[in-house]
Design a protein around this motif. Structure first.
Motif, PDB file in Angstrom:
ATOM      1  N   UNK A 112       0.798  -1.236   0.000  1.00 54.59           N
ATOM      2  CA  UNK A 112       0.000   0.000   0.000  1.00 54.59           C
ATOM      3  C   UNK A 112       0.827   1.282   0.000  1.00 54.59           C
ATOM      4  N   UNK A 113       2.121   1.142   0.302  1.00 57.21           N
ATOM      5  CA  UNK A 113       2.976   2.338   0.391  1.00 57.21           C
ATOM      6  C   UNK A 113       2.841   3.248  -0.834  1.00 57.21           C
ATOM      7  N   UNK A 114       2.859   2.631  -2.026  1.00 56.35           N
ATOM      8  CA  UNK A 114       2.915   3.437  -3.266  1.00 56.35           C
ATOM      9  C   UNK A 114       1.623   4.206  -3.549  1.00 56.35           C
ATOM     10  N   UNK A 115       0.477   3.753  -3.014  1.00 54.18           N
ATOM     11  CA  UNK A 115      -0.765   4.460  -3.382  1.00 54.18           C
ATOM     12  C   UNK A 115      -1.409   5.197  -2.217  1.00 54.18           C
ATOM     13  N   UNK A 116      -0.803   5.080  -1.072  1.00 52.74           N
ATOM     14  CA  UNK A 116      -1.401   5.658   0.128  1.00 52.74           C
ATOM     15  C   UNK A 116      -1.721   7.148  -0.011  1.00 52.74           C
ATOM     16  N   UNK A 117      -0.818   7.860  -0.666  1.00 53.71           N
ATOM     17  CA  UNK A 117      -0.952   9.314  -0.825  1.00 53.71           C
ATOM     18  C   UNK A 117      -2.161   9.716  -1.671  1.00 53.71           C
ATOM     19  N   UNK A 118      -2.652   8.778  -2.473  1.00 56.35           N
ATOM     20  CA  UNK A 118      -3.713   9.128  -3.432  1.00 56.35           C
ATOM     21  C   UNK A 118      -5.110   9.183  -2.820  1.00 56.35           C
ATOM     22  N   UNK A 119      -5.243   8.718  -1.565  1.00 59.41           N
ATOM     23  CA  UNK A 119      -6.583   8.620  -0.946  1.00 59.41           C
ATOM     24  C   UNK A 119      -6.639   9.360   0.380  1.00 59.41           C
ATOM     25  N   UNK A 120      -7.855   9.775   0.731  1.00 56.14           N
ATOM     26  CA  UNK A 120      -8.053  10.354   2.066  1.00 56.14           C
ATOM     27  C   UNK A 120      -8.196   9.238   3.098  1.00 56.14           C
ATOM     28  N   UNK A 121      -8.939   8.181   2.691  1.00 49.31           N
ATOM     29  CA  UNK A 121      -9.157   7.040   3.597  1.00 49.31           C
ATOM     30  C   UNK A 121      -9.008   5.740   2.836  1.00 49.31           C
ATOM     31  N   UNK A 122      -8.340   4.795   3.468  1.00 47.10           N
ATOM     32  CA  UNK A 122      -8.272   3.428   2.939  1.00 47.10           C
ATOM     33  C   UNK A 122      -8.905   2.527   3.986  1.00 47.10           C
ATOM     34  N   UNK A 123      -9.996   1.860   3.602  1.00 48.02           N
ATOM     35  CA  UNK A 123     -10.713   0.991   4.550  1.00 48.02           C
ATOM     36  C   UNK A 123     -10.454  -0.465   4.196  1.00 48.02           C
ATOM     37  N   UNK A 124     -10.144  -1.274   5.193  1.00 47.28           N
ATOM     38  CA  UNK A 124      -9.890  -2.704   4.939  1.00 47.28           C
ATOM     39  C   UNK A 124     -10.983  -3.535   5.607  1.00 47.28           C
ATOM     40  N   UNK A 125     -11.714  -4.284   4.785  1.00 49.02           N
ATOM     41  CA  UNK A 125     -12.730  -5.197   5.326  1.00 49.02           C
ATOM     42  C   UNK A 125     -12.033  -6.502   5.689  1.00 49.02           C
ATOM     43  N   UNK A 126     -11.941  -6.803   6.984  1.00 53.53           N
ATOM     44  CA  UNK A 126     -11.195  -7.988   7.443  1.00 53.53           C
ATOM     45  C   UNK A 126     -12.055  -9.243   7.428  1.00 53.53           C
ATOM     46  N   UNK A 127     -11.376 -10.381   7.343  1.00 55.18           N
ATOM     47  CA  UNK A 127     -12.071 -11.666   7.419  1.00 55.18           C
ATOM     48  C   UNK A 127     -12.505 -11.917   8.863  1.00 55.18           C
ATOM     49  N   UNK A 128     -13.578 -12.714   9.058  1.00 50.57           N
ATOM     50  CA  UNK A 128     -14.024 -12.998  10.435  1.00 50.57           C
ATOM     51  C   UNK A 128     -13.158 -14.051  11.121  1.00 50.57           C
ATOM     52  N   UNK A 129     -11.868 -13.742  11.247  1.00 46.83           N
ATOM     53  CA  UNK A 129     -10.947 -14.644  11.955  1.00 46.83           C
ATOM     54  C   UNK A 129      -9.753 -13.798  12.354  1.00 46.83           C
TER      55      UNK A 129
END
Length: 254
Positions: A112-129
């Motif tokens: 994610x390092x290379x694209x982090x700057x392009x967004x205000x928020x990055x949301x990660x939907x995690x697995x139920x474990x």
């Protein structure tokens, strides 16, 4: 710099994916640039935003393997200002494949390092474990939103998740923060719902979001149309709740 927020709880059915999709859409409507990363092999967050997961050529699986760049895995979604790195059922295999890799907990963070700057928020939907996928998400994230359903076993497993977060802070990601505990599936007519709200607020005080997500039929209908609640019915209780949550998060981070 984009803020990375993981939405995590190892308990299934607490409104994790519903929250990720609708929070992303709400932030998008409030003119924030959002990237949703689907890190759950069930791929419900991807299909919930109108993506045909059977026909994707690159997604979270390839991203974690580092066989594609994050830029090449991004797809535009049906929600304004929201892009997605989708998941596929193949993602189930990644835990086994990463097991022998060096720095396996940091694969997502690095990608994610290379694209982090392009967004205000990055949301990660995690697995139920609490497996390697969730560990990657927590290592990459700045903070965690923990959805808790207003039902009988609400706090069961929460201790375990908080311990996991503590050990991630200790070993992999010292700056990981708890963005907040989010009460979901609230029904004001039920005494139990009100008891759970009281108990969570009593134990966790200002760690709990002011916004409470109410039970709402429209919220459960929207994904079958591949739409967020904002697209599906912007006047519904569910849409209002998630817009409030998005505003609360923006305010907290401004």
């Amino acid at each position: 710099m984009g803020k990375i927020i993981a939405i995590a709880n190892q308990k299934g059915g607490v409104g994790k994916t519903t929250t990720t999709v609708n929070l992303a859409a709400s932030l998008g409507v409030l003119e924030k640039k959002v990237l949703l990363i689907d890190a759950d092999p069930q791929a419900n967050a991807s299909s919930g935003l109108g993506i045909d997961v059977e026909n994707i050529s690159a997604g979270t699986y390839q991203l974690l393997e580092h066989s594609v760049s994050a830029q090449d895995a991004v797809i535009e979604s049906s929600a304004p200002n929201v892009s997605v790195i989708p998941a596929h059922i193949d993602l189930v295999a990644i835990e086994i494949e990463l097991v022998d890799k060096e720095n396996r907990e940091y694969m997502l963070k690095q990608a994610l390092e290379e694209i982090r700057e392009q967004y205000d928020y990055i949301l990660i939907d995690c697995a139920p474990s609490l497996g390697l996928l969730t560990l990657n998400a927590l290592t990459a994230a700045d903070s965690v939103v923990i959805p808790i359903q207003c039902e009988y076993f609400a706090l069961e497993g929460l201790g375990k998740l908080l311990n996991t977060i503590k050990s991630v802070q200790k070993i992999h990601n010292a700056s990981l923060d708890i963005e907040g505990l989010l009460l979901t599936m609230y029904d004001s007519r039920l005494r139990l719902s009100n008891q759970v709200v009281e108990e969570v607020q009593k134990h966790f005080h200002d760690m709990v979001f002011e916004t409470i997500i109410q039970r709402n039929v429209k919220l459960s209908e929207a994904p079958s149309f591949g739409e967020s609640i904002i697209n599906y019915d912007a006047t519904s209780k569910g849409a209002t709740n998630y817009l409030h949550l998005a505003q609360e998060i923006i305010k907290k981070n401004s």
